[in-house]
Write a protein that holds these residues in place. Structure first.
Motif, mmCIF file in Angstrom:
data_model
loop_
_atom_site.group_PDB
_atom_site.id
_atom_site.type_symbol
_atom_site.label_atom_id
_atom_site.label_comp_id
_atom_site.label_asym_id
_atom_site.label_seq_id
_atom_site.Cartn_x
_atom_site.Cartn_y
_atom_site.Cartn_z
ATOM 1 N N ASP A 104 0.852 -1.190 0.000
ATOM 2 C CA ASP A 104 0.000 0.000 0.000
ATOM 3 C C ASP A 104 0.890 1.243 0.000
ATOM 4 O OD1 ASP A 104 -1.835 2.046 0.473
ATOM 5 O OD2 ASP A 104 -3.097 0.798 1.751
ATOM 6 N N GLY A 105 1.648 1.464 1.081
ATOM 7 C CA GLY A 105 2.530 2.622 1.167
ATOM 8 C C GLY A 105 3.947 2.212 1.503
ATOM 9 N N MET A 106 4.902 3.140 1.295
ATOM 10 C CA MET A 106 6.300 2.803 1.540
ATOM 11 C C MET A 106 7.132 4.070 1.711
ATOM 12 S SD MET A 106 7.089 1.214 -2.231
ATOM 13 C CE MET A 106 6.554 2.065 -3.723
ATOM 14 N N CYS A 107 8.335 3.875 2.263
ATOM 15 C CA CYS A 107 9.289 4.957 2.451
ATOM 16 C C CYS A 107 10.687 4.393 2.245
ATOM 17 C CB CYS A 107 9.138 5.607 3.825
ATOM 18 S SG CYS A 107 9.310 4.472 5.225
ATOM 19 N N LEU A 108 11.682 5.273 2.186
ATOM 20 C CA LEU A 108 13.071 4.869 2.012
ATOM 21 C C LEU A 108 13.839 5.031 3.309
ATOM 22 C CD1 LEU A 108 13.909 6.627 -1.373
ATOM 23 C CD2 LEU A 108 13.680 4.161 -1.027
ATOM 24 N N ASP A 109 14.816 4.156 3.534
ATOM 25 C CA ASP A 109 15.746 4.424 4.623
ATOM 26 C C ASP A 109 16.985 5.120 4.061
ATOM 27 O OD1 ASP A 109 17.502 2.500 3.615
ATOM 28 O OD2 ASP A 109 17.221 1.081 5.263
ATOM 29 N N ALA A 110 17.909 5.498 4.928
ATOM 30 C CA ALA A 110 19.060 6.296 4.513
ATOM 31 C C ALA A 110 20.014 5.519 3.617
ATOM 32 C CB ALA A 110 19.793 6.806 5.748
ATOM 33 N N GLU A 111 19.913 4.192 3.596
ATOM 34 C CA GLU A 111 20.770 3.372 2.754
ATOM 35 C C GLU A 111 20.135 3.067 1.405
ATOM 36 O OE1 GLU A 111 21.564 -0.060 5.105
ATOM 37 O OE2 GLU A 111 22.865 1.013 6.511
ATOM 38 N N GLY A 112 18.940 3.608 1.166
ATOM 39 C CA GLY A 112 18.272 3.384 -0.111
ATOM 40 C C GLY A 112 17.384 2.166 -0.153
#
Length: 291
Positions: A209-217
């Motif tokens: 449904d939804g998502m985000c990125l962490d600092a490592e991509g």
């Protein structure tokens, strides 16, 4: 390391669109047509804004201005500090949008959004496609809209990598032989998209449904449900699509996630059951704002 999820809000109709403003968490109560705010200092939930036309995805631009997708209003807007609303997009080629769902900003300040139509009500659709669009800011303050995908049917969550090389899209159509995929589209030098790669296929179960990125991509995504498959889950994918981690969730139908806290190591997760959870993680998130 297993993540422990703590419920911080409950009792909403259907929660979506978590967005961290640097001090507190905003999230959408879709059927209530309102944005709620959770304060980590007081642990209280308050009403931040009403009249959002069944607002869904929320996102801050690099200047800290809040944008949102209005499902019932069929438009993408900016919520102004004085209570006003600025329309970013509500039509494409003279026809009304379907039901903008989620959005993402890239490093150039361009706004990408998905425009599916979920549910049975389709008689009022004016477009004959359900696509990802990009809005480019113009010198006069307007936005130029461009259709980006030509092979999506129910695009949902989306992300743009900080290096502007990839657009990740959750293709989330349900039913027999309908695709539930995490897709990666290369962003070409001219700004268009190349043919997509399927990083993960969730069929026949509920996809992202939804998502985000962490600092490592890496891609941190909400997916799954209790009726089939491994259940409601947070997935962590490498850019290649390899599953690095899975973290089961305590309630059904996770809808979206974002990072927060002083060092962006807290993951906030909204649920279709009307709850919001948080987990302290060993990862650090990536946000356009606050960076």
């Amino acid at each position: 390391m297993a993540w422990t999820f703590e419920r911080i809000a409950a009792g909403c109709g259907f929660c979506e669109g978590p967005a961290w403003d640097g001090e507190s968490l905003l999230f959408s109560d879709i059927p209530g047509s309102r944005i709620l705010r959770w304060d980590p200092r007081t642990r209280a939930v308050s009403v931040y804004r009403t009249g959002t036309e069944e607002g869904n995805g929320l996102m801050f631009d690099a200047d800290g201005r809040l944008y949102g997708c209005q499902h019932r209003g069929r438009r993408v807007v900016r919520y102004e500090p004085d209570g006003g609303v600025t329309v970013i997009a509500d039509r494409f080629e003279g026809r009304r949008l379907n039901s903008p769902n989620d959005l993402a900003f890239d490093a150039r300040g361009r706004l990408w959004f998905s425009d599916p139509r979920y549910g049975e009500q389709r008689a009022d659709l004016e477009l004959d496609h359900e696509s990802v669009f990009r809005c480019d800011p113009q010198p006069d303050g307007t936005w130029r809209i461009e259709r980006m995908t030509y092979d999506t049917t129910r695009p949902n969550g989306l992300l743009v990598t900080p290096d502007l090389k990839w657009l990740y899209v959750a293709q989330s159509e349900y039913g027999v032989d309908r695709k539930r995929e995490l897709r990666a589209y290369p962003i070409l030098p001219d700004g268009s998209l190349g043919p997509h790669e399927v990083l993960h296929n969730f069929y026949p179960h509920r996809g992202i449904d939804g998502m985000c990125l962490d600092a490592e991509g890496n891609i941190v995504a909400t997916a799954g449900w209790q009726r089939s498959g491994p259940g409601p889950m947070i997935y962590v994918f490498a850019p290649s699509g390899r599953v690095l981690e899975t973290h089961p969730l305590p309630e059904d139908t996770p809808t979206n996630c974002t990072w927060g806290g002083e060092d962006l190591s807290i993951l906030f997760v909204t649920m279709g059951t009307g709850s919001v959870y948080m987990a302290r993680t060993e990862r650090r998130g990536y946000l356009v704002y606050p960076s």
